[in-house]
Design a protein around this motif. Structure first.
Motif, PDB file in Angstrom:
ATOM      1  N   GLU A   4       6.747  -6.856  -9.329  1.00 31.16           N
ATOM      2  CA  GLU A   4       6.341  -7.356  -8.013  1.00 31.16           C
ATOM      3  C   GLU A   4       7.527  -7.601  -7.084  1.00 31.16           C
ATOM      4  O   GLU A   4       7.376  -8.212  -6.024  1.00 31.16           O
ATOM      5  N   VAL A   5       8.706  -7.144  -7.453  1.00 30.87           N
ATOM      6  CA  VAL A   5       9.916  -7.478  -6.707  1.00 30.87           C
ATOM      7  C   VAL A   5       9.831  -6.996  -5.254  1.00 30.87           C
ATOM      8  O   VAL A   5       9.271  -5.927  -4.967  1.00 30.87           O
ATOM      9  N   GLU A   6      10.363  -7.811  -4.344  1.00 34.37           N
ATOM     10  CA  GLU A   6      10.443  -7.398  -2.950  1.00 34.37           C
ATOM     11  C   GLU A   6      11.454  -6.263  -2.800  1.00 34.37           C
ATOM     12  O   GLU A   6      12.381  -6.123  -3.579  1.00 34.37           O
ATOM     13  N   GLY A   7      11.239  -5.471  -1.761  1.00 36.19           N
ATOM     14  CA  GLY A   7      12.112  -4.334  -1.503  1.00 36.19           C
ATOM     15  C   GLY A   7      11.452  -3.006  -1.774  1.00 36.19           C
ATOM     16  O   GLY A   7      11.983  -1.959  -1.413  1.00 36.19           O
ATOM     17  N   GLN A   8      10.269  -3.046  -2.406  1.00 40.00           N
ATOM     18  CA  GLN A   8       9.508  -1.823  -2.597  1.00 40.00           C
ATOM     19  C   GLN A   8       8.880  -1.417  -1.260  1.00 40.00           C
ATOM     20  O   GLN A   8       8.598  -2.264  -0.412  1.00 40.00           O
ATOM     21  N   ALA A   9       8.656  -0.123  -1.091  1.00 38.33           N
ATOM     22  CA  ALA A   9       8.227   0.390   0.209  1.00 38.33           C
ATOM     23  C   ALA A   9       6.978   1.251   0.079  1.00 38.33           C
ATOM     24  O   ALA A   9       6.788   1.952  -0.920  1.00 38.33           O
ATOM     25  N   ASP A  10       6.161   1.190   1.108  1.00 35.51           N
ATOM     26  CA  ASP A  10       4.961   2.024   1.181  1.00 35.51           C
ATOM     27  C   ASP A  10       5.369   3.361   1.799  1.00 35.51           C
ATOM     28  O   ASP A  10       5.303   3.558   3.011  1.00 35.51           O
ATOM     29  N   ILE A  11       5.831   4.261   0.936  1.00 31.47           N
ATOM     30  CA  ILE A  11       6.348   5.550   1.390  1.00 31.47           C
ATOM     31  C   ILE A  11       5.598   6.686   0.708  1.00 31.47           C
ATOM     32  O   ILE A  11       4.933   6.495  -0.310  1.00 31.47           O
ATOM     33  N   ILE A  12       5.711   7.852   1.280  1.00 37.63           N
ATOM     34  CA  ILE A  12       5.123   9.042   0.677  1.00 37.63           C
ATOM     35  C   ILE A  12       6.028   9.520  -0.457  1.00 37.63           C
ATOM     36  O   ILE A  12       7.228   9.723  -0.262  1.00 37.63           O
ATOM     37  N   GLU A  13       5.451   9.686  -1.642  1.00 39.47           N
ATOM     38  CA  GLU A  13       6.211  10.168  -2.792  1.00 39.47           C
ATOM     39  C   GLU A  13       5.456  11.316  -3.459  1.00 39.47           C
ATOM     40  O   GLU A  13       4.236  11.265  -3.583  1.00 39.47           O
ATOM     41  N   PRO A  14       6.185  12.324  -3.925  1.00 40.97           N
ATOM     42  CA  PRO A  14       5.524  13.395  -4.678  1.00 40.97           C
ATOM     43  C   PRO A  14       5.093  12.894  -6.054  1.00 40.97           C
ATOM     44  O   PRO A  14       5.536  11.839  -6.516  1.00 40.97           O
ATOM     45  N   ALA A  15       4.233  13.657  -6.699  1.00 39.54           N
ATOM     46  CA  ALA A  15       3.836  13.319  -8.067  1.00 39.54           C
ATOM     47  C   ALA A  15       5.061  13.340  -8.968  1.00 39.54           C
ATOM     48  O   ALA A  15       5.973  14.151  -8.788  1.00 39.54           O
TER      49      ALA A  15
END
Length: 219
Positions: free
Chosen positions: A71-82
């Motif tokens: 749950e750490v902060e700093g993660q982003a809602d970005i487009i990622e490939p499989a």
């Protein structure tokens, strides 16, 4: 390198002392303020109080469990490939941390572990921890830095792992407080990356960074 062996100030994951047989040497203080020069800090070494407006301060409340890291902060809602894990490879994640002055953070694994003089922070995925959280954790454990994810960079086949690398930026932490797995942390001008990170496994990551930054500034 210094031939006089020293113990890392932090023990390994089993609480045992880590002997650095050929310690790295720090660079002069003014290298931190010159974007054209490589700057190096060793464990508990001296640093300026801040760089590019971001203080070098310990990440005191860093997560301590897999559940907290997930749950750490700093993660982003970005487009990622499989993430298509090849057979016989372990999943891993890492970060390429670009400083505001254009330089890039790298670590020197203790005693050249894995044959690396210097490389980007990365590590294997633990149960319940996703790829982005793993990358943030590895940045902290290996470089002492707190980062936030900006974008997916590249997926790379390594010797034992298949590693997803993210582009990231520093938002805190202190590289002098690097974990036992690293004997030095470096800030490297982009032009010097191929010479400093000379293991062939890092070539694809450096090329991906170059292309990513070229695309950013060509828009």
């Amino acid at each position: 390198m210094n031939d006089a062996a020293v113990h890392h100030p932090q023990p390994n994951e089993h609480g045992k002392p880590v002997l650095i047989t050929r310690p790295s040497l720090p660079t002069a203080p003014d290298t931190w303020l010159d974007p054209a020069r490589i700057a190096t800090v060793i464990p508990l070494g001296a640093l300026p109080p801040m760089l590019n407006g971001v203080p070098f301060a310990p990440w005191i409340d860093a997560p301590a469990t897999n559940a907290a890291w997930s749950e750490v902060e700093g993660q982003a809602d970005i487009i990622e490939p499989a993430f298509d894990l090849p057979p016989s490879k372990s999943p891993a994640a890492g970060v390429v941390i670009v400083e505001d002055d254009g330089r890039v953070w790298a670590v020197s694994p203790s005693n050249r572990f894995g044959g690396y003089d210097a490389t980007f922070p990365k590590g294997r995925v633990d149960p319940g921890v996703n790829l982005q959280a793993t990358a943030i954790r590895e940045a902290f454990e290996e470089s002492g830095l707190r980062v936030e994810i900006l974008a997916h960079l590249v997926d790379s086949t390594r010797t034992l792992t298949y590693t997803r690398y993210y582009l990231a930026r520093r938002i805190g932490g202190n590289p002098a407080l690097m974990g036992w797995e690293s004997q030095a942390v470096h800030l490297v001008p982009q032009a010097d990356l191929p010479a400093v990170l000379c293991n062939p496994n890092d070539r694809a990551v450096i090329d991906a960074l170059k292309q990513s930054l070229a695309n950013k500034f060509s828009r």
